[in-house]
Motif scaffolding. Structure first.
Motif, PDB file in Angstrom:
ATOM      1  N   MET A   1      55.698 -42.638  32.307  1.00 60.00           N
ATOM      2  CA  MET A   1      54.467 -42.677  33.102  1.00 60.00           C
ATOM      3  C   MET A   1      54.483 -41.148  33.798  1.00 60.00           C
ATOM      4  N   HIS A   2      53.257 -40.391  33.913  1.00 63.63           N
ATOM      5  CA  HIS A   2      53.206 -39.274  34.329  1.00 63.63           C
ATOM      6  C   HIS A   2      52.479 -39.138  35.683  1.00 63.63           C
ATOM      7  N   ALA A   3      52.829 -37.944  36.227  1.00 67.68           N
ATOM      8  CA  ALA A   3      52.455 -37.758  37.722  1.00 67.68           C
ATOM      9  C   ALA A   3      50.925 -37.571  37.542  1.00 67.68           C
ATOM     10  N   PRO A   4      49.992 -38.098  38.641  1.00 68.40           N
ATOM     11  CA  PRO A   4      48.621 -37.808  38.678  1.00 68.40           C
ATOM     12  C   PRO A   4      48.285 -36.290  38.656  1.00 68.40           C
ATOM     13  N   ASP A   5      47.337 -35.964  38.101  1.00 66.90           N
ATOM     14  CA  ASP A   5      46.734 -34.546  38.183  1.00 66.90           C
ATOM     15  C   ASP A   5      46.432 -34.109  39.398  1.00 66.90           C
ATOM     16  N   PRO A   6      46.923 -32.977  39.655  1.00 70.57           N
ATOM     17  CA  PRO A   6      46.528 -32.476  40.866  1.00 70.57           C
ATOM     18  C   PRO A   6      45.017 -32.115  41.085  1.00 70.57           C
ATOM     19  N   ARG A   7      44.586 -32.380  42.294  1.00 70.86           N
ATOM     20  CA  ARG A   7      43.167 -32.063  42.558  1.00 70.86           C
ATOM     21  C   ARG A   7      42.586 -30.460  42.323  1.00 70.86           C
ATOM     22  N   ARG A   8      41.678 -30.325  41.989  1.00 71.82           N
ATOM     23  CA  ARG A   8      41.198 -28.814  41.746  1.00 71.82           C
ATOM     24  C   ARG A   8      40.839 -28.535  42.898  1.00 71.82           C
ATOM     25  N   PRO A   9      41.513 -27.108  43.493  1.00 75.60           N
ATOM     26  CA  PRO A   9      41.457 -26.353  44.472  1.00 75.60           C
ATOM     27  C   PRO A   9      39.889 -26.213  44.761  1.00 75.60           C
ATOM     28  N   LEU A  10      39.388 -26.133  46.029  1.00 74.94           N
ATOM     29  CA  LEU A  10      38.164 -25.916  46.424  1.00 74.94           C
ATOM     30  C   LEU A  10      37.717 -24.209  45.846  1.00 74.94           C
ATOM     31  N   VAL A  11      38.499 -23.382  46.140  1.00 72.49           N
ATOM     32  CA  VAL A  11      38.045 -22.078  45.515  1.00 72.49           C
ATOM     33  C   VAL A  11      37.920 -22.007  43.955  1.00 72.49           C
ATOM     34  N   VAL A  12      38.686 -22.893  43.172  1.00 74.42           N
ATOM     35  CA  VAL A  12      38.374 -22.823  41.654  1.00 74.42           C
ATOM     36  C   VAL A  12      37.057 -23.670  41.589  1.00 74.42           C
ATOM     37  N   THR A  13      36.645 -24.722  42.213  1.00 74.82           N
ATOM     38  CA  THR A  13      35.344 -25.264  42.114  1.00 74.82           C
ATOM     39  C   THR A  13      34.208 -24.199  42.296  1.00 74.82           C
ATOM     40  N   LEU A  14      34.476 -23.503  43.443  1.00 72.07           N
ATOM     41  CA  LEU A  14      33.396 -22.685  43.947  1.00 72.07           C
ATOM     42  C   LEU A  14      33.307 -21.600  42.746  1.00 72.07           C
ATOM     43  N   ALA A  15      34.514 -21.134  42.325  1.00 73.31           N
ATOM     44  CA  ALA A  15      34.200 -19.945  41.006  1.00 73.31           C
ATOM     45  C   ALA A  15      33.713 -20.577  39.975  1.00 73.31           C
ATOM     46  N   ALA A  16      33.726 -21.982  39.625  1.00 72.15           N
ATOM     47  CA  ALA A  16      33.293 -22.347  38.448  1.00 72.15           C
ATOM     48  C   ALA A  16      31.652 -22.613  38.648  1.00 72.15           C
ATOM     49  N   VAL A  17      31.348 -22.919  39.966  1.00 68.87           N
ATOM     50  CA  VAL A  17      29.880 -23.009  40.275  1.00 68.87           C
ATOM     51  C   VAL A  17      29.348 -21.600  40.316  1.00 68.87           C
ATOM     52  N   LEU A  18      29.857 -20.716  41.075  1.00 72.54           N
ATOM     53  CA  LEU A  18      29.360 -19.107  40.680  1.00 72.54           C
ATOM     54  C   LEU A  18      29.170 -18.880  39.290  1.00 72.54           C
ATOM     55  N   VAL A  19      29.940 -18.981  38.546  1.00 69.59           N
ATOM     56  CA  VAL A  19      30.179 -18.564  36.960  1.00 69.59           C
ATOM     57  C   VAL A  19      29.027 -19.322  36.147  1.00 69.59           C
ATOM     58  N   ALA A  20      28.774 -20.730  36.717  1.00 72.35           N
ATOM     59  CA  ALA A  20      27.584 -21.366  36.042  1.00 72.35           C
ATOM     60  C   ALA A  20      26.464 -20.815  36.489  1.00 72.35           C
ATOM     61  N   LEU A  21      26.242 -20.778  37.693  1.00 72.68           N
ATOM     62  CA  LEU A  21      25.091 -20.156  38.449  1.00 72.68           C
ATOM     63  C   LEU A  21      24.800 -18.790  37.327  1.00 72.68           C
ATOM     64  N   SER A  22      25.542 -17.895  37.555  1.00 72.20           N
ATOM     65  CA  SER A  22      25.444 -16.647  37.039  1.00 72.20           C
ATOM     66  C   SER A  22      25.174 -16.798  35.200  1.00 72.20           C
ATOM     67  N   GLY A  23      25.839 -17.750  34.496  1.00 71.74           N
ATOM     68  CA  GLY A  23      25.059 -18.206  33.139  1.00 71.74           C
ATOM     69  C   GLY A  23      23.875 -18.355  33.170  1.00 71.74           C
ATOM     70  N   GLY A  24      23.470 -19.423  34.052  1.00 73.83           N
ATOM     71  CA  GLY A  24      22.178 -20.038  33.938  1.00 73.83           C
ATOM     72  C   GLY A  24      21.245 -18.837  34.329  1.00 73.83           C
ATOM     73  N   LEU A  25      21.496 -18.154  35.230  1.00 82.04           N
ATOM     74  CA  LEU A  25      20.525 -17.172  35.585  1.00 82.04           C
ATOM     75  C   LEU A  25      20.271 -15.906  34.367  1.00 82.04           C
ATOM     76  N   ASN A  26      21.503 -15.800  33.781  1.00 84.82           N
ATOM     77  CA  ASN A  26      21.402 -14.659  32.517  1.00 84.82           C
ATOM     78  C   ASN A  26      20.609 -15.457  31.365  1.00 84.82           C
ATOM     79  N   THR A  27      20.894 -16.674  31.368  1.00 86.51           N
ATOM     80  CA  THR A  27      20.225 -17.502  30.092  1.00 86.51           C
ATOM     81  C   THR A  27      18.596 -17.135  30.351  1.00 86.51           C
ATOM     82  N   VAL A  28      18.431 -17.725  31.442  1.00 88.90           N
ATOM     83  CA  VAL A  28      16.669 -17.650  31.982  1.00 88.90           C
ATOM     84  C   VAL A  28      16.259 -16.022  31.781  1.00 88.90           C
ATOM     85  N   LEU A  29      16.951 -15.144  32.181  1.00 86.88           N
ATOM     86  CA  LEU A  29      16.685 -13.584  32.131  1.00 86.88           C
ATOM     87  C   LEU A  29      16.360 -13.302  30.792  1.00 86.88           C
TER      88      LEU A  29
END
Length: 140
Positions: A1-29
């Motif tokens: 039996m293994h311990a449940p995975d810790p939740r992703r911190p809000l700051v990491v989620t925010l970083a992933a969203v910012l990186v995804a937005l940057s990638g999407g904007l660069n793709t369109v550009l």
């Protein structure tokens, strides 16, 4: 039996969203720049096409890195760090070479440094450190 995975911190989620937005904007550009090759003089078509394709491909790479950041991939964090370091250097050169202050480059530098701080600060580092692949119990 293994311990449940810790939740992703809000700051990491925010970083992933910012990186995804940057990638999407660069793709369109990149796509728009690639399509703009029809409006440039004939001797600049190749240059505009190559720059457009480069921006488009780095945008798609950034989207993949954002997905890896959200899943706590250490390789994605390393690739993001290298990519942002190059991008920060290029934005800094742009600011010093241009005649006027380029506010968009300054904002991108601030966002890039913020994302780096988030993924390498203790809350982000703990998240990336806890999502290591499980060890094989039969390995020596």
């Amino acid at each position: 039996m293994h311990a449940p995975d810790p939740r992703r911190p809000l700051v990491v989620t925010l970083a992933a969203v910012l990186v995804a937005l940057s990638g999407g904007l660069n793709t369109v550009l990149g796509l728009l720049l690639l399509l703009s090759r029809y409006d440039v003089p004939a001797d600049e078509v190749l240059t505009v096409s190559l720059v457009g394709v480069g921006i488009l491909l780095f945008g798609l790479l950034t989207l993949a890195i954002a997905s890896g950041i959200a899943r706590a991939s250490g390789l994605s964090r390393l690739l993001l760090t290298i990519y942002l370091a190059v991008q920060l250097a290029l934005h800094t050169v742009t600011i010093f070479v241009s005649d006027v202050w380029d506010w968009s480059s300054i904002v991108q530098i601030i966002l890039g440094v913020s994302v780096l701080v988030v993924v390498w600060s203790p809350p982000g580092s703990r998240y990336f450190g806890t999502h290591l692949p499980p060890r094989d119990p039969y390995e020596g």
